[in-house]
Design an enzyme around this catalytic site. Structure first.
Site, PDB file in Angstrom:
ATOM      1  N   ARG A  80       0.365   9.984  -1.342  1.00 32.27           N
ATOM      2  CA  ARG A  80       1.764  10.196  -1.710  1.00 32.27           C
ATOM      3  C   ARG A  80       1.924  11.618  -2.220  1.00 32.27           C
ATOM      4  O   ARG A  80       1.309  11.994  -3.224  1.00 32.27           O
ATOM      5  CB  ARG A  80       2.180   9.224  -2.830  1.00 32.27           C
ATOM      6  CG  ARG A  80       1.886   7.750  -2.531  1.00 32.27           C
ATOM      7  CD  ARG A  80       3.015   7.128  -1.774  1.00 32.27           C
ATOM      8  NE  ARG A  80       2.668   5.809  -1.261  1.00 32.27           N
ATOM      9  CZ  ARG A  80       3.180   4.668  -1.712  1.00 32.27           C
ATOM     10  NH1 ARG A  80       4.068   4.682  -2.677  1.00 32.27           N
ATOM     11  NH2 ARG A  80       2.820   3.520  -1.169  1.00 32.27           N
ATOM     12  N   GLU A  89       3.869  13.038  -4.079  1.00 33.64           N
ATOM     13  CA  GLU A  89       4.821  13.063  -5.193  1.00 33.64           C
ATOM     14  C   GLU A  89       4.497  14.281  -6.034  1.00 33.64           C
ATOM     15  O   GLU A  89       3.361  14.476  -6.423  1.00 33.64           O
ATOM     16  CB  GLU A  89       4.679  11.783  -6.015  1.00 33.64           C
ATOM     17  CG  GLU A  89       4.568  10.582  -5.104  1.00 33.64           C
ATOM     18  CD  GLU A  89       4.627   9.242  -5.811  1.00 33.64           C
ATOM     19  OE1 GLU A  89       5.600   9.017  -6.534  1.00 33.64           O
ATOM     20  OE2 GLU A  89       3.728   8.431  -5.616  1.00 33.64           O
ATOM     21  N   ARG A 124       0.869   7.664 -14.467  1.00 33.64           N
ATOM     22  CA  ARG A 124       0.688   6.484 -13.625  1.00 33.64           C
ATOM     23  C   ARG A 124       0.808   6.776 -12.130  1.00 33.64           C
ATOM     24  O   ARG A 124       0.904   5.877 -11.321  1.00 33.64           O
ATOM     25  CB  ARG A 124       1.659   5.378 -14.038  1.00 33.64           C
ATOM     26  CG  ARG A 124       3.085   5.796 -13.929  1.00 33.64           C
ATOM     27  CD  ARG A 124       3.990   4.991 -14.826  1.00 33.64           C
ATOM     28  NE  ARG A 124       5.339   5.392 -14.517  1.00 33.64           N
ATOM     29  CZ  ARG A 124       6.225   4.642 -13.897  1.00 33.64           C
ATOM     30  NH1 ARG A 124       5.934   3.414 -13.577  1.00 33.64           N
ATOM     31  NH2 ARG A 124       7.413   5.102 -13.618  1.00 33.64           N
ATOM     32  N   HIS A 125       0.834   8.060 -11.775  1.00 25.98           N
ATOM     33  CA  HIS A 125       0.856   8.430 -10.366  1.00 25.98           C
ATOM     34  C   HIS A 125      -0.332   9.314 -10.010  1.00 25.98           C
ATOM     35  O   HIS A 125      -0.687  10.216 -10.762  1.00 25.98           O
ATOM     36  CB  HIS A 125       2.136   9.195 -10.017  1.00 25.98           C
ATOM     37  CG  HIS A 125       3.360   8.346 -10.034  1.00 25.98           C
ATOM     38  ND1 HIS A 125       4.165   8.235 -11.138  1.00 25.98           N
ATOM     39  CD2 HIS A 125       3.902   7.548  -9.080  1.00 25.98           C
ATOM     40  CE1 HIS A 125       5.170   7.403 -10.862  1.00 25.98           C
ATOM     41  NE2 HIS A 125       5.027   6.969  -9.617  1.00 25.98           N
ATOM     42  N   GLU A 138       5.017  -1.064 -13.108  1.00 23.17           N
ATOM     43  CA  GLU A 138       4.915  -1.791 -11.842  1.00 23.17           C
ATOM     44  C   GLU A 138       3.483  -1.785 -11.323  1.00 23.17           C
ATOM     45  O   GLU A 138       2.827  -0.748 -11.327  1.00 23.17           O
ATOM     46  CB  GLU A 138       5.836  -1.106 -10.813  1.00 23.17           C
ATOM     47  CG  GLU A 138       5.741  -1.697  -9.428  1.00 23.17           C
ATOM     48  CD  GLU A 138       6.414  -0.822  -8.357  1.00 23.17           C
ATOM     49  OE1 GLU A 138       7.499  -0.274  -8.615  1.00 23.17           O
ATOM     50  OE2 GLU A 138       5.832  -0.707  -7.264  1.00 23.17           O
ATOM     51  N   SER A 155       4.473  -4.069  -5.116  1.00 26.36           N
ATOM     52  CA  SER A 155       5.758  -4.315  -4.465  1.00 26.36           C
ATOM     53  C   SER A 155       5.502  -5.135  -3.214  1.00 26.36           C
ATOM     54  O   SER A 155       4.496  -4.922  -2.532  1.00 26.36           O
ATOM     55  CB  SER A 155       6.416  -3.002  -4.034  1.00 26.36           C
ATOM     56  OG  SER A 155       6.944  -2.332  -5.144  1.00 26.36           O
ATOM     57  N   ARG A 170      -3.756   1.111 -11.064  1.00 22.84           N
ATOM     58  CA  ARG A 170      -2.830   0.568 -12.086  1.00 22.84           C
ATOM     59  C   ARG A 170      -3.301  -0.788 -12.592  1.00 22.84           C
ATOM     60  O   ARG A 170      -3.119  -1.120 -13.765  1.00 22.84           O
ATOM     61  CB  ARG A 170      -1.414   0.465 -11.517  1.00 22.84           C
ATOM     62  CG  ARG A 170      -0.777   1.828 -11.348  1.00 22.84           C
ATOM     63  CD  ARG A 170       0.716   1.696 -11.167  1.00 22.84           C
ATOM     64  NE  ARG A 170       1.290   2.962 -10.740  1.00 22.84           N
ATOM     65  CZ  ARG A 170       2.557   3.116 -10.397  1.00 22.84           C
ATOM     66  NH1 ARG A 170       3.378   2.071 -10.409  1.00 22.84           N
ATOM     67  NH2 ARG A 170       3.006   4.294 -10.036  1.00 22.84           N
TER      68      ARG A 170
HETATM   69  P1  ATP Z   1       6.521   3.696  -8.530  1.00 24.98           P
HETATM   70  O1  ATP Z   1       7.989   3.375  -8.340  1.00 24.98           O
HETATM   71  O2  ATP Z   1       5.940   3.098  -9.773  1.00 24.98           O
HETATM   72  O3  ATP Z   1       6.213   5.148  -8.356  1.00 24.98           O
HETATM   73  P2  ATP Z   1       6.348   2.781  -5.839  1.00 24.98           P
HETATM   74  O4  ATP Z   1       7.368   1.714  -5.866  1.00 24.98           O
HETATM   75  O5  ATP Z   1       6.669   4.105  -5.265  1.00 24.98           O
HETATM   76  O6  ATP Z   1       5.739   2.971  -7.310  1.00 24.98           O
HETATM   77  P3  ATP Z   1       5.011   1.320  -3.776  1.00 24.98           P
HETATM   78  O7  ATP Z   1       5.339   2.150  -2.608  1.00 24.98           O
HETATM   79  O8  ATP Z   1       5.826   0.099  -4.030  1.00 24.98           O
HETATM   80  O9  ATP Z   1       5.035   2.246  -5.080  1.00 24.98           O
HETATM   81  O10 ATP Z   1       3.443   0.984  -3.712  1.00 24.98           O
HETATM   82  C1  ATP Z   1       2.885  -0.277  -4.086  1.00 24.98           C
HETATM   83  C2  ATP Z   1       1.963  -0.110  -5.278  1.00 24.98           C
HETATM   84  O11 ATP Z   1       0.997   0.913  -5.038  1.00 24.98           O
HETATM   85  C3  ATP Z   1       2.672   0.318  -6.550  1.00 24.98           C
HETATM   86  O12 ATP Z   1       3.222  -0.795  -7.215  1.00 24.98           O
HETATM   87  C4  ATP Z   1       1.547   0.946  -7.344  1.00 24.98           C
HETATM   88  O13 ATP Z   1       0.736  -0.019  -7.976  1.00 24.98           O
HETATM   89  C5  ATP Z   1       0.714   1.598  -6.250  1.00 24.98           C
HETATM   90  N1  ATP Z   1       1.090   3.004  -6.113  1.00 24.98           N
HETATM   91  C6  ATP Z   1       2.072   3.507  -5.345  1.00 24.98           C
HETATM   92  N2  ATP Z   1       2.165   4.842  -5.471  1.00 24.98           N
HETATM   93  C7  ATP Z   1       1.200   5.202  -6.345  1.00 24.98           C
HETATM   94  C8  ATP Z   1       0.760   6.444  -6.866  1.00 24.98           C
HETATM   95  N3  ATP Z   1       1.362   7.575  -6.514  1.00 24.98           N
HETATM   96  N4  ATP Z   1      -0.255   6.451  -7.740  1.00 24.98           N
HETATM   97  C9  ATP Z   1      -0.867   5.309  -8.093  1.00 24.98           C
HETATM   98  N5  ATP Z   1      -0.520   4.094  -7.624  1.00 24.98           N
HETATM   99  C10 ATP Z   1       0.509   4.038  -6.758  1.00 24.98           C
HETATM  100 MG    MG Z   2       7.239  -0.234  -5.476  1.00 25.19          MG
END
Ligand code: ATP
Ligand code: MG
Length: 429
Positions: free
Chosen positions: A210, A212, A218-219, A352, A355, A403
Site C-alpha cells: 500500500r 499510503e 498502524r500502517h 480495525e 474487512s 495488527r
Molecule cells: P485502514 O482503514 O485501517 O487503513 P483499510 O480499510 O485500508 O485499513 P483493508 O483494505 O480493508 O484496509 O485491508 C484489510 C486489512 O488489512 C485491514 O483491516 C488491516 O488489518 C490490514 N491492512 C490494510 N492496510 C494495511 C497497512 N497499510 N498496514 C498494515 N495493515 C494493513
Molecule cells: Mg478496511
C-alpha cells in the site's frame, strides 16, 4: 555437542553451551558473565585464581554480544538466573563482537524505534523482541491449522499485477520489462477467481503493498494479510468463520506460548464469542456522542471514532451494513436497500483488524458497480471473465497479521510486529 541453555538445571553436573555474552561484571577476584541463547540465560562465574590461564585470557579479551563456547561444572546457586551457574574449564571466543554496540541488548539503555530497526538483528536478540516473533510464528501457524481443519486450500497469488484491485492511488508502480506493472494491494481479485475455479474455500497468507503516504503507528507500506474466500457463503457465514479463527488463534497462543507471554508480562484473555454486531448507522451514532468532528452517513470511521466505539464495547466486535458508496465495487448491495451493502469490518477496541463482505457474483451487476466507482470495466477483463462461466455466490475477508499481533500483545507501534518494516522513510534494512 552443546546444550540449549534452558536445559541446564541446578542438578546438571557439567554443561557445554554456546551463546552470546549478555553481560560482563568484573569484581576483582571474580568475574561474572551472563550467557544468552534463544532458550534462556545462564551465569558463568570465573574465580580468577582457580581457572586455567586460557579461560582467564579469553574472559579478559571478550566483549559483550560476542559468541562464546563455555564448558564446565554446574553449581546450584540461588541468586543466579535459573538457580545455577557454570564454573568454566573452557571458554572459547567463537566470534568477537565490535564495540561500542549500536544498541544495548540487555536493555539497560533504551533505544528509539529507528535505532532499533537500523540494527534489527541486534534488537531481535532481546528476549522480549524474540518473544514477539515467536508468538507471531505461532499465530500464523495456528491460523493455517485452523483453516486447514475447515477445509480451506492454501493458495499463492501473484504480487506483480497489471491492474489495481480497487483503482485508487495507493499503488506502487514498477518497471516490468517494457510495461508498467504494480505491486498488488490485495489478493482480492485472484481469490475470487479461485471461486470460479471451484476451489470453494481458499486462504493465503502473503504480502500486500500500500503506497499510503502517511506515517502512522498502524500502517505499513508492506504488510501481511491473511485472506480467506468461501463459496456458497454469505457475509454472516464468513463473520462466524473469522470469529472462530480469532478465538482459535488466541487459545492456541495461550496454550503454546506460555514462556513468550511471560517474557512480555502478558496474560492473554480469550475473546468471547459471538463478537457483538453493530450496524454502521448505530456505530456513527455511538461515536458522535463523544467525538468532536461529528460523522454523517457515508463518512468512513476516523481513528477517533473507532476508539470511541471500541472503548464502549471493550472487546472484538463487528461493524456491519456499510454504505455501498464507501465500500469497494465487489461488495454486495442489499437488494431491498442498495445504499447499504453486505460488508463488515472486524474491530479490536483499538483499531480495525479485518474487512470483508459477501461479494457481487453477478457479472452485469459487477460491471455496473465498477462503473459506478468511476473505473473502467475493460481494465478488469481478466477478472470479469471469471464471472461469465458459472460463478458461485461467495464471501470473504482480509485480516492484517501485524495488527492482529499488535493488538494481541498490546504493542504500541505496528513496527514492533514486523521484522523489517517498510514505511514512508524506510527501505533498509
Ligand atoms: P485502514 O482503514 O485501517 O487503513 P483499510 O480499510 O485500508 O485499513 P483493508 O483494505 O480493508 O484496509 O485491508 C484489510 C486489512 O488489512 C485491514 O483491516 C488491516 O488489518 C490490514 N491492512 C490494510 N492496510 C494495511 C497497512 N497499510 N498496514 C498494515 N495493515 C494493513
Ligand atoms: Mg478496511
Amino acid at each position: 555437542m552443546h546444550l540449549p541453555i534452558r536445559t541446564v538445571t541446578p542438578e546438571s553436573e557439567s554443561a557445554a553451551i554456546i551463546g552470546w555474552v549478555h553481560e560482563i561484571r568484573d569484581l576483582g577476584g571474580l568475574m561474572f558473565f551472563l550467557i544468552r541463547d534463544r532458550t534462556g540465560i545462564i551465569q558463568v562465574t570465573i574465580p580468577k585464581k582457580k581457572v586455567p590461564a586460557e579461560v582467564l585470557d579469553a574472559a579478559r579479551d571478550v566483549s559483550r554480544e560476542s559468541v562464546v563456547r563455555v564448558r564446565g561444572r554446574v553449581k546450584a546457586i540461588d541468586k543466579a538466573p535459573g538457580g545455577r551457574e557454570i564454573v568454566p574449564d573452557g571458554l572459547e571466543i567463537i566470534s568477537l563482537a565490535g564495540s561500542p554496540l549500536p544498541l544495548d541488548v540487555a536493555e539497560k539503555v533504551p533505544a528509539e524505534m529507528d535505532t532499533r530497526i537500523d540494527s534489527r538483528f541486534l534488537d531481535a536478540r532481546k528476549p522480549r523482541v524474540r518473544a514477539i516473533f515467536c508468538i507471531r510464528s505461532a499465530v500464523t501457524c495456528a491460523a493455517t491449522e485452523f483453516l486447514h481443519s475447515r477445509g480451506c486450500i492454501n493458495i499463492t497469488t501473484p504480487k506483480i499485477v497489471a491492474a489495481a484491485t480497487e483503482g485508487g492511488t495507493e499503488l506502487f508502480p514498477i518497471a516490468y520489462f517494457e510495461k508498467e506493472a504494480f505491486m498488488n494491494q490485495s489478493p482480492q481479485l485472484y481469490k475470487q477467481m479461485m471461486m470460479a475455479a471451484g476451489f470453494e474455500k481458499v486462504f493465503e497468507i502473503g504480502p500486500i503493498f500500500r503506497a499510503e503516504e502517511h506515517n502512522t503507528i498502524r500502517h505499513l507500506n508492506e504488510a501481511t494479510s491473511l485472506d480467506v474466500e468461501v463459496s456458497f457463503a454469505d457475509h454472516n457465514d464468513v463473520m462466524e468463520l473469522l470469529e472462530d479463527l480469532i478465538v482459535y488463534v488466541y487459545e492456541s497462543v495461550a496454550g503454546t506460548c506460555g514462556d513468550d507471554l511471560a517474557e512480555l508480562g502478558i496474560s492473554l484473555s480469550i475473546p468471547g464469542k459471538p463478537f457483538p454486531r453493530i450496524r454502521y448507522e448505530e456505530a456513527i451514532e455511538i461515536a458522535n456522542r463523544t467525538i468532536e468532528d461529528k460523522l454523517s452517513f457515508g463518512d468512513d470511521l476516523t481513528p477517533a471514532a473507532e476508539r470511541a466505539i471500541g472503548s464502549g464495547i471493550g472487546q472484538h466486535y463487528f461493524i456491519v451494513d456499510w454504505p455501498t458508496d464507501i465500500r469497494p465495487y465487489y461488495a454486495m448491495p442489499y437488494p431491498d436497500r442498495p445504499e447499504l451493502c453486505k460488508a463488515f469490518d472486524m474491530m479490536h477496541p483499538r483499531m480495525e483488524l479485518s474487512s470483508g463482505a459477501q461479494r457481487v457474483h453477478d457479472h452485469d451487476l459487477l460491471v455496473e458497480r465498477i462503473r459506478a466507482k468511476g473505473l473502467a470495466p475493460e481494465a478488469f477483463e481478466f477478472y470479469l471473465k471469471a464471472f461469465r462461466y458459472g460463478m458461485p455466490p461467495h464471501a470473504g475477508w482480509g485480516l492484517g497479521i501485524e495488527r492482529l499481533v499488535m493488538t494481541m500483545l498490546d504493542l504500541g507501534n505496528i513496527r514492533e510486529a514486523v521484522l523489517f518494516p517498510r514505511d514512508r522513510h524506510r527501505l533498509t534494512p
